[in-house]
Scaffold this active site. Structure first.
Site, PDB file in Angstrom:
ATOM      1  N   GLU A 256      43.258  52.466  31.417  1.00 53.71           N
ATOM      2  CA  GLU A 256      44.129  52.443  32.594  1.00 53.71           C
ATOM      3  C   GLU A 256      45.536  52.996  32.348  1.00 53.71           C
ATOM      4  O   GLU A 256      46.529  52.267  32.389  1.00 53.71           O
ATOM      5  CB  GLU A 256      44.236  51.013  33.140  1.00 53.71           C
ATOM      6  CG  GLU A 256      42.913  50.455  33.623  1.00 53.71           C
ATOM      7  CD  GLU A 256      43.050  49.089  34.297  1.00 53.71           C
ATOM      8  OE1 GLU A 256      44.162  48.517  34.240  1.00 53.71           O
ATOM      9  OE2 GLU A 256      42.077  48.616  34.881  1.00 53.71           O
ATOM     10  N   GLU A 530      35.124  47.968  33.890  1.00 50.43           N
ATOM     11  CA  GLU A 530      35.599  46.650  34.336  1.00 50.43           C
ATOM     12  C   GLU A 530      35.261  46.476  35.806  1.00 50.43           C
ATOM     13  O   GLU A 530      35.405  47.403  36.596  1.00 50.43           O
ATOM     14  CB  GLU A 530      37.121  46.486  34.184  1.00 50.43           C
ATOM     15  CG  GLU A 530      37.633  46.324  32.782  1.00 50.43           C
ATOM     16  CD  GLU A 530      39.149  46.137  32.748  1.00 50.43           C
ATOM     17  OE1 GLU A 530      39.709  45.615  33.749  1.00 50.43           O
ATOM     18  OE2 GLU A 530      39.765  46.514  31.741  1.00 50.43           O
TER      19      GLU A 530
END
Length: 664
Positions: A256, A530
């Site tokens: 991320e 995720e």
């Protein structure tokens, strides 16, 4: 107006040829045939070339998915996921390991800032000095055998974990001296144990090199000219490949980059290093009397120079303009350099895969009962534009070697420019596989003036960072109140974090967007690295949300309101309630996994894996231990043994795997 499926409308956007980046020679092979679910190991060439550099972003191609297919897909046979589907859970080193200063570990930026600024982290018991940091966390450093037991309950065949740079290299710089690495032996032994234990239990390791816990010294060079930081990261990565690569066959370079850079360097103070542009650091105020110096924005760690060609910045200063933009730029280059090391030196022999994990909300064109067909079509364009800013900014460079044209145009001179060498390194650097963290979705539309006319895009003369999105709106609720709380309607029901809403089609929408944009460029598919939720809790919840319910009813989609009752909100003092019997989380997983399976079986998307977030309740960054994303309960405040207790969702996912994935 005739109501349309929200899902259908975005698929039309993802199908626009504007979103497709394709190798023309491969198009005939990829349109109608699902890619085989086998690992296609690329060569160890320095830069795999997947698309001609002059290939245009086409503008008018049909997706090949008819509206009727979407509308009726739930009535069709769903099909099981393949036997080699990567199924498991995810964690991150700082959030679970603990042992922050044990056996030679160095200081990470999260240690630095949770110790200096504990008031930036939520806690219901500040008398507990470990309640606002990851000093102990889940103590997985000493209790990994218990974590393995939890993985077995969910039938995990993969485990996504991260390696802590400061645990391996306490001084922050990896180097060889007379042929020997300056590595912390105890840190190496810990990760050897983790990897070997996983393999002994038939669980495949999926290792992330960086999950927000850079070494403090390395973070100081984050954007101090590209060479120091990117070289440091590549050398750290090289050690990991060299030592662990005989057993680790799935590598993620970075987790991320948007969250790390935008939240850490601009939005603060929610993420380390707690830089932000909305508030000057309190410790730099001329008069600090009465100020809470244990909270707010930081000044200790920040870039001293964006690149070697930029003017040097003074030390001990407030955050500067564009820190997040240059942070993002340099993290992407560091990713590419690490991939280059792996492909040149290790991949051919080790036969592993390497990629990046990006995050970002799938963008849904806004519509209500007053939206005209013309407005809806315009909102579809803005949904794609928002996706290019939120996702493509980070996924285009490792796939095609450069930023989206829309982002470059609207940022103008504020946009960093990759050199030709950097573009070559970036291009295809995540072609092995692409990792995507997905939780929620955003509505998107063109902003209107008070008189109902559209706010116009910036002209070329007006284009800069501040103006780049002035005509673009995207969010998961229709407004924000104090404390960044959502004003309904929300895009799905409100889960236990302000940004976390349950809208399951987002996973299918996003998979289609990626698949069409990078058609033929991802050799081993997309992996959901995720996905999960915090249940509605005492901090964040919206029971009996009639506003959201009525909104979805008004557009003919009542099921997406997904309302719940007060008794569904988890309470820390009730282990017999939804804290352990987590029905909201179970429904979340059921809905999202159903849409993932539809993407695979109906839409023909090459999705290869799913990692649930998270295996354990853990240190949830600025939310501390007050927000629980885990499928395993831990009593952080009262149980020194940190006993793992499986919630219903953990066992439920184990059963889901048996019923929905082909068994050998």
């Amino acid at each position: 107006m005739k109501t349309l499926s929200i899902f259908t409308t975005l698929l039309a956007v993802s199908a626009a040829k504007k979103c497709v980046v394709r190798n023309p020679t491969d198009s005939a092979k990829t349109n109608d045939v699902k890619a085989p679910v086998t690992d296609d190991i690329p060569s160890d060439n320095e830069t795999p070339v997947n698309v001609d550099e002059n290939t245009p972003l086409d503008k008018e191609e049909d997706s090949g998915i008819e509206n009727s297919d979407i509308e009726n897909s739930e009535d069709k046979p769903k099909g099981k996921l393949p036997a080699d589907f990567k199924w498991g859970a995810a964690t991150a080193a700082y959030q679970v390991e603990g042992a922050w200063n044990t056996e030679g570990r160095g200081e990470s930026v999260w240690d630095h800032f949770t110790h200096l600024y504990p008031m930036n982290v939520e806690s219901s018991d500040r008398s507990n000095e470990d309640s606002t940091n990851g000093n102990v966390a889940c103590d997985s450093y000493h209790k990994f055998d218990q974590d393995i037991a939890m993985m077995k309950i969910m039938k995990a065949n993969h485990y996504r974990f991260s390696i802590s740079w400061p645990r391996l290299f306490p001084e922050g710089q990896a180097k060889k001296v007379k042929g020997k690495w300056n590595v912390n032996k105890e840190g190496v032994e810990y990760y050897d144990m983790v990897i070997d234990t996983l393999l002994e239990n038939n669980i495949t390791p999926m290792a992330t090199l960086y999950h927000w816990d850079f070494h403090t010294l390395s973070m100081k060079s984050m954007v101090v000219g590209r060479l120091p930081f990117t070289r440091r990261f590549a050398k750290y990565a090289e050690f990991c490949f060299e030592h662990f690569g005989d057993r680790v066959k799935n590598w993620i370079t970075t987790n991320e980059p948007w969250v790390n850079c935008v939240s850490g360097y601009r939005l603060g103070p929610g993420k380390a290093p707690y830089r932000c542009t909305g508030e000057a650091p309190r410790k730099l105020a001329n008069d600090t009397a009465g100020l809470d110096l244990l909270g707010g924005c930081s000044y200790e760690i920040g870039p001293s120079q964006y690149t070697k060609n930029h003017e040097a910045l003074t030390a001990n200063r407030p955050p500067q303009r564009l820190e997040d933009v240059w942070c993002s730029h340099n993290i992407l280059i560091a990713h590419a350099k690490a991939v280059n090391v792996y492909r040149k030196k290790f991949q051919k022999k080790q036969k592993g895969l390497i990629g990046i994990t990006i995050d970002g909300e799938a963008q849904i064109p806004w519509q209500d009962d007053k939206t005209t067909p013309e407005e809806l079509e315009n909102n579809k364009k803005y949904a794609n534009l928002a996706a290019e800013f939120r996702i493509g900014w980070y996924s285009d460079p490792p796939m095609i070697g450069d930023y989206p044209e829309s982002v470059k145009q609207r940022m103008s001179k504020d946009m960093p420019v990759f050199t030709d060498e950097e573009k070559a390194l970036l291009k295809g650097s995540s072609s092995d596989f692409l990792g995507w963290n997905t939780y929620t979705a955003h509505w998107a539309e063109q902003v209107k003036n008070e008189d109902g006319t559209y706010v116009q895009p910036p002209t070329d003369e007006e284009a800069n960072f501040e103006n780049s999105k002035r005509d673009m709106w995207d969010d998961n609720c229709r407004g924000r109140g104090e404390g960044w709380t959502c004003i309904p309607p929300t895009l799905g029901s409100q889960a236990g974090s302000s940004w976390n809403t349950k809208f399951a089609p987002t996973i299918r929408v996003g998979l289609n967007w990626f698949s069409k944009r990078y058609e033929g460029l991802i050799k081993n598919g997309i992996v959901i690295t995720e996905n999960g939720c915090a249940q509605p809790n005492y901090k964040v919840a919206r029971a009996n949300d009639e506003v959201t319910k009525k909104y979805f009813e008004s557009i003919g989609q009542p099921k997406y309101a997904d309302t719940y009752k007060e008794e569904d909100i988890e309470r820390e003092d009730n282990l017999e309630g939804t804290l352990m019997h987590d029905t909201y989380r179970i429904d979340w997983y059921d809905q999202y996994l159903k849409n993932l399976r539809l993407a695979y079986a109906v839409d023909n998307i090459d999705v290869r894996g799913y990692m649930a977030w998270s295996l354990l309740d853990n240190f949830e960054w600025e939310n501390g231990y007050e927000t629980r994303f885990g499928m395993t309960y831990i009593d952080f405040y009262n149980d020194k043994e940190m006993k793992r207790v499986p919630k219903d969702s953990l066992e439920h996912l184990g059963q889901w795997y048996l019923e929905n994935v082909e068994q050998n």
